[in-house]
Design a protein around this motif. Structure first.
Motif, PDB file in Angstrom:
ATOM      1  N   ARG A   1      24.530  21.636  36.714  1.00  0.00           N
ATOM      2  CA  ARG A   1      24.462  22.313  38.020  1.00  0.00           C
ATOM      3  C   ARG A   1      25.043  21.413  39.122  1.00  0.00           C
ATOM      4  N   LEU A   2      24.658  20.140  39.079  1.00  0.00           N
ATOM      5  CA  LEU A   2      25.172  19.197  40.072  1.00  0.00           C
ATOM      6  C   LEU A   2      26.695  19.057  39.949  1.00  0.00           C
ATOM      7  N   LEU A   3      27.163  18.975  38.717  1.00  0.00           N
ATOM      8  CA  LEU A   3      28.606  18.855  38.485  1.00  0.00           C
ATOM      9  C   LEU A   3      29.358  20.058  39.077  1.00  0.00           C
ATOM     10  N   GLU A   4      28.869  21.257  38.788  1.00  0.00           N
ATOM     11  CA  GLU A   4      29.532  22.464  39.306  1.00  0.00           C
ATOM     12  C   GLU A   4      29.545  22.470  40.828  1.00  0.00           C
ATOM     13  N   ASP A   5      28.436  22.037  41.405  1.00  0.00           N
ATOM     14  CA  ASP A   5      28.331  22.012  42.867  1.00  0.00           C
ATOM     15  C   ASP A   5      29.372  21.045  43.461  1.00  0.00           C
ATOM     16  N   LEU A   6      29.483  19.863  42.865  1.00  0.00           N
ATOM     17  CA  LEU A   6      30.416  18.866  43.407  1.00  0.00           C
ATOM     18  C   LEU A   6      31.874  19.281  43.176  1.00  0.00           C
ATOM     19  N   VAL A   7      32.148  19.875  42.027  1.00  0.00           N
ATOM     20  CA  VAL A   7      33.517  20.339  41.755  1.00  0.00           C
ATOM     21  C   VAL A   7      33.884  21.430  42.763  1.00  0.00           C
TER      22      VAL A   7
ATOM     23  N   GLY B   1      31.702  11.002  24.558  1.00  0.00           N
ATOM     24  CA  GLY B   1      32.306  12.334  24.645  1.00  0.00           C
ATOM     25  C   GLY B   1      31.425  13.452  24.105  1.00  0.00           C
ATOM     26  N   ASP B   2      30.532  13.132  23.158  1.00  0.00           N
ATOM     27  CA  ASP B   2      29.702  14.177  22.552  1.00  0.00           C
ATOM     28  C   ASP B   2      28.439  14.461  23.351  1.00  0.00           C
ATOM     29  N   TYR B   3      28.189  13.633  24.351  1.00  0.00           N
ATOM     30  CA  TYR B   3      26.945  13.830  25.127  1.00  0.00           C
ATOM     31  C   TYR B   3      26.945  15.209  25.792  1.00  0.00           C
ATOM     32  N   GLU B   4      25.858  15.934  25.592  1.00  0.00           N
ATOM     33  CA  GLU B   4      25.752  17.260  26.204  1.00  0.00           C
ATOM     34  C   GLU B   4      25.002  17.165  27.520  1.00  0.00           C
ATOM     35  N   LEU B   5      25.577  17.722  28.560  1.00  0.00           N
ATOM     36  CA  LEU B   5      24.944  17.636  29.880  1.00  0.00           C
ATOM     37  C   LEU B   5      23.687  18.498  29.945  1.00  0.00           C
ATOM     38  N   SER B   6      22.677  17.980  30.631  1.00  0.00           N
ATOM     39  CA  SER B   6      21.469  18.791  30.841  1.00  0.00           C
ATOM     40  C   SER B   6      21.783  19.885  31.861  1.00  0.00           C
TER      41      SER B   6
ATOM     42  N   LEU C   1      35.819  16.969  30.483  1.00  0.00           N
ATOM     43  CA  LEU C   1      37.019  16.170  30.805  1.00  0.00           C
ATOM     44  C   LEU C   1      38.281  16.987  30.569  1.00  0.00           C
ATOM     45  N   LEU C   2      38.225  17.874  29.583  1.00  0.00           N
ATOM     46  CA  LEU C   2      39.413  18.674  29.260  1.00  0.00           C
ATOM     47  C   LEU C   2      39.628  19.822  30.243  1.00  0.00           C
ATOM     48  N   ARG C   3      38.625  20.065  31.112  1.00  0.00           N
ATOM     49  CA  ARG C   3      38.763  21.177  32.065  1.00  0.00           C
ATOM     50  C   ARG C   3      39.803  20.901  33.140  1.00  0.00           C
ATOM     51  N   ASN C   4      40.127  19.625  33.284  1.00  0.00           N
ATOM     52  CA  ASN C   4      41.239  19.291  34.162  1.00  0.00           C
ATOM     53  C   ASN C   4      41.055  19.728  35.609  1.00  0.00           C
ATOM     54  N   GLU C   5      39.787  19.678  36.073  1.00  0.00           N
ATOM     55  CA  GLU C   5      39.566  20.052  37.463  1.00  0.00           C
ATOM     56  C   GLU C   5      39.712  18.839  38.367  1.00  0.00           C
ATOM     57  N   GLU C   6      39.814  19.132  39.655  1.00  0.00           N
ATOM     58  CA  GLU C   6      40.030  18.063  40.626  1.00  0.00           C
ATOM     59  C   GLU C   6      38.967  16.962  40.499  1.00  0.00           C
ATOM     60  N   ASP C   7      39.413  15.745  40.278  1.00  0.00           N
ATOM     61  CA  ASP C   7      38.507  14.582  40.238  1.00  0.00           C
ATOM     62  C   ASP C   7      37.395  14.693  39.211  1.00  0.00           C
ATOM     63  N   ILE C   8      37.601  15.511  38.174  1.00  0.00           N
ATOM     64  CA  ILE C   8      36.497  15.781  37.247  1.00  0.00           C
ATOM     65  C   ILE C   8      35.946  14.485  36.635  1.00  0.00           C
ATOM     66  N   GLN C   9      36.858  13.569  36.317  1.00  0.00           N
ATOM     67  CA  GLN C   9      36.390  12.331  35.693  1.00  0.00           C
ATOM     68  C   GLN C   9      35.549  11.504  36.663  1.00  0.00           C
ATOM     69  N   ARG C  10      36.051  11.377  37.890  1.00  0.00           N
ATOM     70  CA  ARG C  10      35.308  10.587  38.891  1.00  0.00           C
ATOM     71  C   ARG C  10      33.965  11.245  39.221  1.00  0.00           C
ATOM     72  N   ILE C  11      33.969  12.580  39.260  1.00  0.00           N
ATOM     73  CA  ILE C  11      32.727  13.276  39.584  1.00  0.00           C
ATOM     74  C   ILE C  11      31.726  13.172  38.422  1.00  0.00           C
ATOM     75  N   LEU C  12      32.228  13.317  37.198  1.00  0.00           N
ATOM     76  CA  LEU C  12      31.354  13.151  36.018  1.00  0.00           C
ATOM     77  C   LEU C  12      30.725  11.761  36.001  1.00  0.00           C
ATOM     78  N   SER C  13      31.513  10.761  36.352  1.00  0.00           N
ATOM     79  CA  SER C  13      30.992   9.385  36.401  1.00  0.00           C
ATOM     80  C   SER C  13      29.793   9.294  37.333  1.00  0.00           C
ATOM     81  N   ILE C  14      29.908   9.988  38.478  1.00  0.00           N
ATOM     82  CA  ILE C  14      28.819   9.940  39.457  1.00  0.00           C
ATOM     83  C   ILE C  14      27.601  10.709  38.942  1.00  0.00           C
ATOM     84  N   VAL C  15      27.850  11.912  38.415  1.00  0.00           N
ATOM     85  CA  VAL C  15      26.742  12.760  37.956  1.00  0.00           C
ATOM     86  C   VAL C  15      25.946  12.072  36.841  1.00  0.00           C
ATOM     87  N   LEU C  16      26.662  11.391  35.946  1.00  0.00           N
ATOM     88  CA  LEU C  16      25.983  10.792  34.781  1.00  0.00           C
ATOM     89  C   LEU C  16      25.722   9.293  34.962  1.00  0.00           C
ATOM     90  N   SER C  17      26.100   8.753  36.125  1.00  0.00           N
ATOM     91  CA  SER C  17      25.986   7.303  36.375  1.00  0.00           C
ATOM     92  C   SER C  17      26.585   6.493  35.227  1.00  0.00           C
TER      93      SER C  17
END
Ligand code: GLN
Length: 268
Positions: free
Chosen positions: A44-50, A34-39, A8-24
């Motif tokens: 990989r999916l997050l990076e692709d969508l960003v 906030g402490d949840y570590e992504l698998s 969330l702190l990376r401040n990339e385009e739509d990062i919050q909305r995209i994270l919501s989708i990736v993690l449902s």
């Protein structure tokens, strides 16, 4: 591994909305975890969508959904993303035809089905037919009809404008056809959307021409034709309509651009 908070702190385009989708997760759930570590696969999916977003890929295609009028519609790359301007068509129909019962309406080039479905959900006793030249678009429309109308009430036809329609007659023909000129510089911002839903000939008028010329054969006595068109096409549309139509009225969208025209078939 990186945590939700670090992303969330990376401040990339739509990062919050995209994270919501990736993690449902909803936005609130994201911030609560906030402490949840992504698998690795989530990361990989997050990076692709960003990366897609950074190249201008529309968010609606990532979310696979877009709001239009009163509903959320399923969308994919097979259909144009619903635009707020097109809500003007629904407003015009509501203002002019609220008192009509059992109206027969034809929505041409329905795409995701937004016009047909919005009208059917407002006017439950109207009989609505929708066409598209793309089987893939009709599949999306079918999914939306199931989701929003529980599969009830719209006849779909695979058709290049009027070509596959039998000579049934309608009280209202409505369309948001492709109307951008081939080669228009605006198209570079729309590169991920189906070109067949956007352009129509050298001046963008081919489909509009076809619809205006053929509509009279498919309209009931005193029937109406309502079209969305480009901001600079109102006069050309009026000129084409004048042969067979009268009571021609142009409407502006919320940005003040000419965007829609309605006309009534002349009674001979
Ligand atoms: N209104 C869309 C745009 O200019 C084009 C949609 C269309 O051609 N019907 O982005």
């Amino acid at each position: 591994m990186t945590s939700v908070k670090e992303h969330l702190l990376r401040n990339e385009e739509d990062i919050q909305r995209i994270l919501s989708i990736v993690l449902s997760k909803t936005t609130a759930e994201l911030y609560a975890s906030g402490d949840y570590e992504l698998s690795t696969s989530e990361e990989r999916l997050l990076e692709d969508l960003v990366s897609k977003r950074s190249k201008g890929y529309p968010f609606a295609y990532i979310a696979k959904t877009q709001g239009f009028y009163e509903h959320e519609f399923i969308v994919s790359e097979d259909v144009l993303i619903p635009r707020p301007e097109t809500e003007l068509l629904i407003e015009i129909v509501k203002a002019k035809f609220t008192d009509k019962n059992n109206f027969k309406v034809l929505d041409m080039g329905t795409g995701s089905g937004i016009i047909a479905i919005s009208l059917k959900s407002i006017f439950k006793d109207w009989s609505i037919t929708a066409t598209d030249i793309s089987e893939k678009a009709l599949n999306i429309a079918r999914q939306n009809i199931e989701k929003i109308l529980s599969s009830k009430g719209i006849d779909l036809y695979l058709s290049d404008w009027f070509n596959e329609l039998s000579h049934q007659k309608y009280n209202l023909i409505i369309s948001n056809p492709p109307y951008i000129a081939e080669g228009d510089k605006h198209l570079k911002d729309l590169e991920y959307e189906p070109i067949s839903a956007l352009t129509s000939g050298k001046d963008g008028m081919d489909s509009i021409n076809n619809i205006i010329n053929n509509a009279p054969k498919f309209l009931e006595k005193g029937g109406f034709l309502l079209l969305e068109h480009g901001y600079d096409q109102a006069n050309a549309v009026r000129d084409l309509l004048e042969k067979d139509f009268h009571n021609i009225k142009n409407y502006q969208d919320l940005s003040g651009n000419d965007r829609a025209t309605i006309a009534q078939i002349k009674i001979f």
